[in-house]
Design an enzyme around this catalytic site. Sequence first.
Site, PDB file in Angstrom:
ATOM      1  N   HIS A  38       0.811  -1.212   0.000  1.00 50.60           N
ATOM      2  CA  HIS A  38       0.000   0.000   0.000  1.00 50.60           C
ATOM      3  C   HIS A  38       0.850   1.271   0.000  1.00 50.60           C
ATOM      4  O   HIS A  38       0.359   2.344  -0.360  1.00 50.60           O
ATOM      5  CB  HIS A  38      -0.992  -0.002   1.173  1.00 50.60           C
ATOM      6  CG  HIS A  38      -0.393   0.302   2.504  1.00 50.60           C
ATOM      7  ND1 HIS A  38      -0.063  -0.686   3.413  1.00 50.60           N
ATOM      8  CD2 HIS A  38      -0.067   1.470   3.111  1.00 50.60           C
ATOM      9  CE1 HIS A  38       0.426  -0.140   4.509  1.00 50.60           C
ATOM     10  NE2 HIS A  38       0.452   1.171   4.348  1.00 50.60           N
TER      11      HIS A  38
ATOM     12  N   ASP B 281      -0.135  -7.529   1.198  1.00 47.03           N
ATOM     13  CA  ASP B 281       0.401  -6.181   1.412  1.00 47.03           C
ATOM     14  C   ASP B 281       1.924  -6.188   1.504  1.00 47.03           C
ATOM     15  O   ASP B 281       2.509  -5.590   2.405  1.00 47.03           O
ATOM     16  CB  ASP B 281      -0.212  -5.559   2.676  1.00 47.03           C
ATOM     17  CG  ASP B 281      -0.064  -4.038   2.696  1.00 47.03           C
ATOM     18  OD1 ASP B 281       0.254  -3.459   1.645  1.00 47.03           O
ATOM     19  OD2 ASP B 281      -0.265  -3.442   3.769  1.00 47.03           O
TER      20      ASP B 281
ATOM     21  N   SER C 248       4.657   1.940   8.145  1.00 51.83           N
ATOM     22  CA  SER C 248       4.277   0.838   7.254  1.00 51.83           C
ATOM     23  C   SER C 248       5.464   0.346   6.433  1.00 51.83           C
ATOM     24  O   SER C 248       6.135   1.124   5.759  1.00 51.83           O
ATOM     25  CB  SER C 248       3.162   1.292   6.309  1.00 51.83           C
ATOM     26  OG  SER C 248       1.988   1.583   7.015  1.00 51.83           O
TER      27      SER C 248
END
Length: 537
Positions: A186, A226, A297
Amino acid sequence: MVCTACTTFEPDVYTPLNYTEADTRQTEMNRISDILASNPVEALWRSWLLVTSVPDSPADKERELFDTCISTVTDLCRSAEAKNDFLAVNRYLLSLHAVGASIDTVLASTVPELKTKFLAEIPGLALHKNVEKSGTTGKVSDFIAGTVTIWVDKGIKVERGMGFVDVVIGSGFFISNDGYLVTNYHVIESEVDPEYEGFSRLYIKLAQDSDTRIPAKVVGWDPVLDLALLKAEITAPYIFSLGSSADLNTGDRIYAIGSPVGLERTLTSGIVSAVDRDLFSIGNVMQIDAAVNSGNSGGPLIDSTGNVQGIVFASVAQYQGLNFAIPVEYLKWELPILYGGGERVHPWIGAYGHTLKDPARPELKGVVIDYIMPGGGAYLGRLSVGDIITHINGESVSAIEQMHHMFMVLQPDTIVRISGITKSGEEFSSAVYLQDRPRSPGYEIYRHDLIAKSMLPIFGMSLTSVGKSEYVVSSVLKGSIADESGFSENDPIRIRNIEFSEKNDAMFVSIYAKKRKNGYLDINLGIAAPLDSSLYF
């Protein structure tokens, strides 16, 4: 929202072939011959279905076609061995074995030898040793050197007549000396999303030089798990070793490194709060309480020895201590495929089910099939609703999570041998073809089956049609959306409208019902469901 009137919808329902008719068998042979040129593994599977549909007396020409398919796939396997393409070799060998073909003389070398040679080239899995760095002290803070800030420049966005710099900030970490690194999908989505039409440039910034932006490229990516593999033309200042999340238990100490809200070289610590959170559609993730914010992230989650145990990917902003990480095992399984380049597409057989929990038979473990999509691999592979899957390629299956783990190391366009026990208690074994897993399995099911049947995997209730858009609930799965919404067997309902989200990943149904639990009073209600979950396989 995209509105679909259920009264006019006509699904593309697969019509099964009648193999007892000579014309049908000849037509299927012609089809297999055509498929053989472009998709030999699927042709092999269909030829196996054909010759085993009449096991006592397959025609000579059908057996010859089957042998031709075996020979073609065998040649492809040998060609892949010459190229050291273990993924292709493994796919071909599994497919040949699943249909009963001999594989003893296919390869010149052994599978372990070929696998070892192949993995030696994969970043993160090769036997790299971290080179001793001058000045390192062995402290956890030394590992910061192996992390980077991911910087995705998306140009300028205009809001209310004013322009703003549009940047996505994430984190990543090196897994090889020649600049391969890992982050979340992402974070770099705009780089590979075919529907994104804006400006996007990918850079990384080293921990020891946050002023210099180094161009990077996306090698492979997986939207489902992801994960993304990147490459920068740089010698890594530190290489992380991949550990094993199986070594972690609730309460173990962990550390997260990243760039929360752009604050580079940030290290936070905490513990593993849980190891089995069901947030992904094909696997569980870890819950941690180490401080994580936007920008973390893709950063590594490490233990006190510096081994990566997970990849940080999400947090719940309004709640403290609710943060999540992807187990490092998933990355290790994915790396060979991500290294091959492009999008990782996962396999499935077009079914829906749950882990068997039968107090009367505690010794029996497996996955119960609740639904099979018409025309899918499970359907054509002769699996049935009520079957209990106990083995895949000879390896025992005890839960649906384990089945997903098995599929994670497999690719679409592979034939697998699925065994188990039928609803009547008889043993079965069949060859099943793995197809591409759609982004929204529930939407694919809705497109290929009647509304009355597709409501079972989507909402957890099967329906019986009694008129135009009118149904009676015939069964309700325990714990499903329908169960939690108060539906019971024999409830009469009318489906008034069906809508989908823009990306077809969620479904909303407007229903008029007389629910027994409500005293059969007339009620209009709307229920919604995601079109992907861990129960699809």
